[in-house]
Design a protein around this motif. Structure first.
Motif, PDB file in Angstrom:
ATOM      1  N   LYS A  23      54.087 -43.793 -60.767  1.00 30.27           N
ATOM      2  CA  LYS A  23      55.538 -43.885 -60.921  1.00 30.27           C
ATOM      3  C   LYS A  23      55.944 -43.537 -62.336  1.00 30.27           C
ATOM      4  O   LYS A  23      57.084 -43.181 -62.585  1.00 30.27           O
ATOM      5  N   ALA A  24      54.988 -43.597 -63.282  1.00 29.69           N
ATOM      6  CA  ALA A  24      55.333 -43.273 -64.670  1.00 29.69           C
ATOM      7  C   ALA A  24      55.052 -41.825 -65.019  1.00 29.69           C
ATOM      8  O   ALA A  24      55.072 -41.453 -66.192  1.00 29.69           O
ATOM      9  N   LEU A  48      54.887 -50.328 -72.930  1.00 27.32           N
ATOM     10  CA  LEU A  48      55.003 -51.721 -72.467  1.00 27.32           C
ATOM     11  C   LEU A  48      56.191 -51.896 -71.522  1.00 27.32           C
ATOM     12  O   LEU A  48      56.097 -52.554 -70.464  1.00 27.32           O
ATOM     13  N   ALA A  49      57.284 -51.256 -71.853  1.00 30.70           N
ATOM     14  CA  ALA A  49      58.467 -51.346 -70.995  1.00 30.70           C
ATOM     15  C   ALA A  49      58.203 -50.700 -69.653  1.00 30.70           C
ATOM     16  O   ALA A  49      58.600 -51.212 -68.584  1.00 30.70           O
ATOM     17  N   VAL A  50      57.512 -49.572 -69.701  1.00 29.25           N
ATOM     18  CA  VAL A  50      57.203 -48.887 -68.444  1.00 29.25           C
ATOM     19  C   VAL A  50      56.292 -49.722 -67.588  1.00 29.25           C
ATOM     20  O   VAL A  50      56.455 -49.840 -66.362  1.00 29.25           O
ATOM     21  N   THR A  51      55.335 -50.364 -68.255  1.00 29.43           N
ATOM     22  CA  THR A  51      54.388 -51.199 -67.512  1.00 29.43           C
ATOM     23  C   THR A  51      55.107 -52.382 -66.858  1.00 29.43           C
ATOM     24  O   THR A  51      54.884 -52.725 -65.686  1.00 29.43           O
ATOM     25  N   VAL A  52      56.000 -53.029 -67.648  1.00 28.33           N
ATOM     26  CA  VAL A  52      56.751 -54.192 -67.100  1.00 28.33           C
ATOM     27  C   VAL A  52      57.635 -53.748 -65.949  1.00 28.33           C
ATOM     28  O   VAL A  52      57.736 -54.429 -64.922  1.00 28.33           O
ATOM     29  N   LEU A  56      57.511 -55.053 -62.166  1.00 27.74           N
ATOM     30  CA  LEU A  56      58.699 -55.607 -61.488  1.00 27.74           C
ATOM     31  C   LEU A  56      59.005 -54.858 -60.202  1.00 27.74           C
ATOM     32  O   LEU A  56      59.362 -55.452 -59.178  1.00 27.74           O
ATOM     33  N   LEU A  57      58.841 -53.524 -60.294  1.00 28.92           N
ATOM     34  CA  LEU A  57      59.076 -52.736 -59.081  1.00 28.92           C
ATOM     35  C   LEU A  57      58.072 -53.081 -57.993  1.00 28.92           C
ATOM     36  O   LEU A  57      58.411 -53.161 -56.802  1.00 28.92           O
TER      37      LEU A  57
END
Length: 383
Positions: A23-24, A48-52, A56-57
């Motif tokens: 997804k990233a 880190l934001a992408v991982t979080v 969450l997704l």
């Protein structure tokens, strides 16, 4: 600086989730300094934001999937319940439809019966009206017959009580009907009732009973031609004894001398002897000497003739024949004076009873029931 390989799978560390990296993909990986580790790379803000976000997704996806599954289960249960309710509703609808058909059949039967009942009710009402009319006619005919009979008895025998009873019964019969047409008849009947109540009444039964008592005493009345002489009603000896007792009660007797007592004894003895002599010889004054010459057979016929006279007087009383009633009583009195001993108490009581009977006046003008009869006949003529 070393560039990141084009294949992202080669740059994933072992144990890293492939979903997050997939997804990233659209995001461009920041240049990593040569010699840095993956952990250090992830500690940077953007990865880190992408991982979080990826985590969450993933969590949101898992939660949505579980919710969707629960919703599917709920929908399946709801559909099952709805199908069961629909089946029950269909069954109830079929039952209601069957019942409605049965009710329609029953309603049709009831309507037919109602129409028959209405026709029967109309026929019964017509029959009742006919019967009511005939019943009124019968009642009026019966009342007319009763009033006619009572009027005849009133005029012939003077039966006031019988006429009153007939009028009261007629008024009671008419009172059971609430028809205002009968008010005229009831008014006439009430007027006749008042007239009868105002009429002076003669005690026919009492007079007839006195005559019956006199008839019953005729056989025991003394006749002048009887063989056994009758004692006087009040002997002089008993009268003197009563007077002597009364004087002794009023004043006690004084002491008498010998001469006075002898004189009183002689006086009493002579009076008693005279009374005995008077019992031996009796002098009677008779207007018709043939009364003393009656034989026992003739005495029997005299008594029977007296009874017949009294019976004729009784019949004349009941038929209100004043002339015959008076003649028979006068003849009976004359027979008593001629052939019977009028000094006897029985004869005197019979004569007194006959005088009481003669004192009754039978010449009373009886009212008629013409008003009531005319009212009934006029009503019947209008029908």
């Amino acid at each position: 600086m070393n560039e990141l390989p084009n294949n992202p799978e080669q740059a994933q560390p072992p144990g890293a989730p492939s979903t997050s990296l997939q997804k990233a993909e659209p995001l461009a990986a920041p240049p990593r300094a040569p010699g840095r580790s993956l952990f250090e790379t992830l500690q940077q803000p953007l990865p880190l934001a992408v991982t979080v976000l990826a985590v969450l997704l993933a969590v949101q996806t898992i939660s949505s999937h579980s919710r969707i599954n629960s919703l599917r289960k709920d929908m399946a249960l709801s559909l099952q319940k709805g199908n069961a309710v629909n089946a029950e509703t269909a069954a109830l609808a079929r039952e209601v439809s069957d019942q409605s058909k049965e009710l329609q059949i029953k309603v049709g039967v009831l309507e037919s019966r109602q129409s028959e009942a209405q026709s029967q009710q109309l026929a019964l009402e017509q029959l009742y009206q006919d019967l009511s009319k005939n019943r009124d006619e019968w009642a009026l005919s019966e009342i007319e017959q009763v009033l006619s009979t009572a009027s005849q008895q009133l005029q012939l025998a003077g039966n006031v009580q019988g006429a009153l009873i007939a009028l009261q019964n007629a008024d009671r019969s008419l009172s059971r009907s609430d028809k205002p047409q009968f008010l005229t008849i009831r008014r006439a009947i009430a007027s006749d009732i008042e007239k009868l109540k105002a009429t002076p009444a003669v005690d026919m039964a009492g007079v007839a009973l006195r005559l019956d008592n006199v008839i019953a005493q005729v056989d025991y009345l003394p006749i002048l031609s009887d063989e056994k002489p009758l004692l006087p009603a009040a002997p002089a000896r008993s009268v003197r004894k009563q007077e002597k007792k009364a004087k002794e009660k009023e004043a006690p007797p004084a002491a008498l001398t010998l001469a006075e007592r002898v004189g009183q004894t002689w006086s009493n003895w002579s009076q008693e002897m005279w009374d005995d002599v008077r019992q031996l010889i009796r002098v009677r004054s008779v207007e018709k000497p043939e009364a003393l010459m009656l034989s026992p057979g003739e005495s029997y016929f005299v008594r029977e003739n007296l009874k017949l006279r009294l019976l004729n007087a009784r019949l004349a009383l009941l038929s209100r024949n004043e002339a015959t009633f008076r003649d028979d009583l006068v003849t009976a009195q004359e027979t008593l004076l001629t052939y019977f001993d009028t000094r006897a108490r029985a004869t005197q009581s019979v004569q007194a009873a006959l005088r009481q009977v003669q004192a009754n006046n039978l010449q009373i003008e009886m009212p008629t029931l013409a008003d009531s009869l005319n009212a009934v006949r006029n009503y019947k003529a209008k029908q």
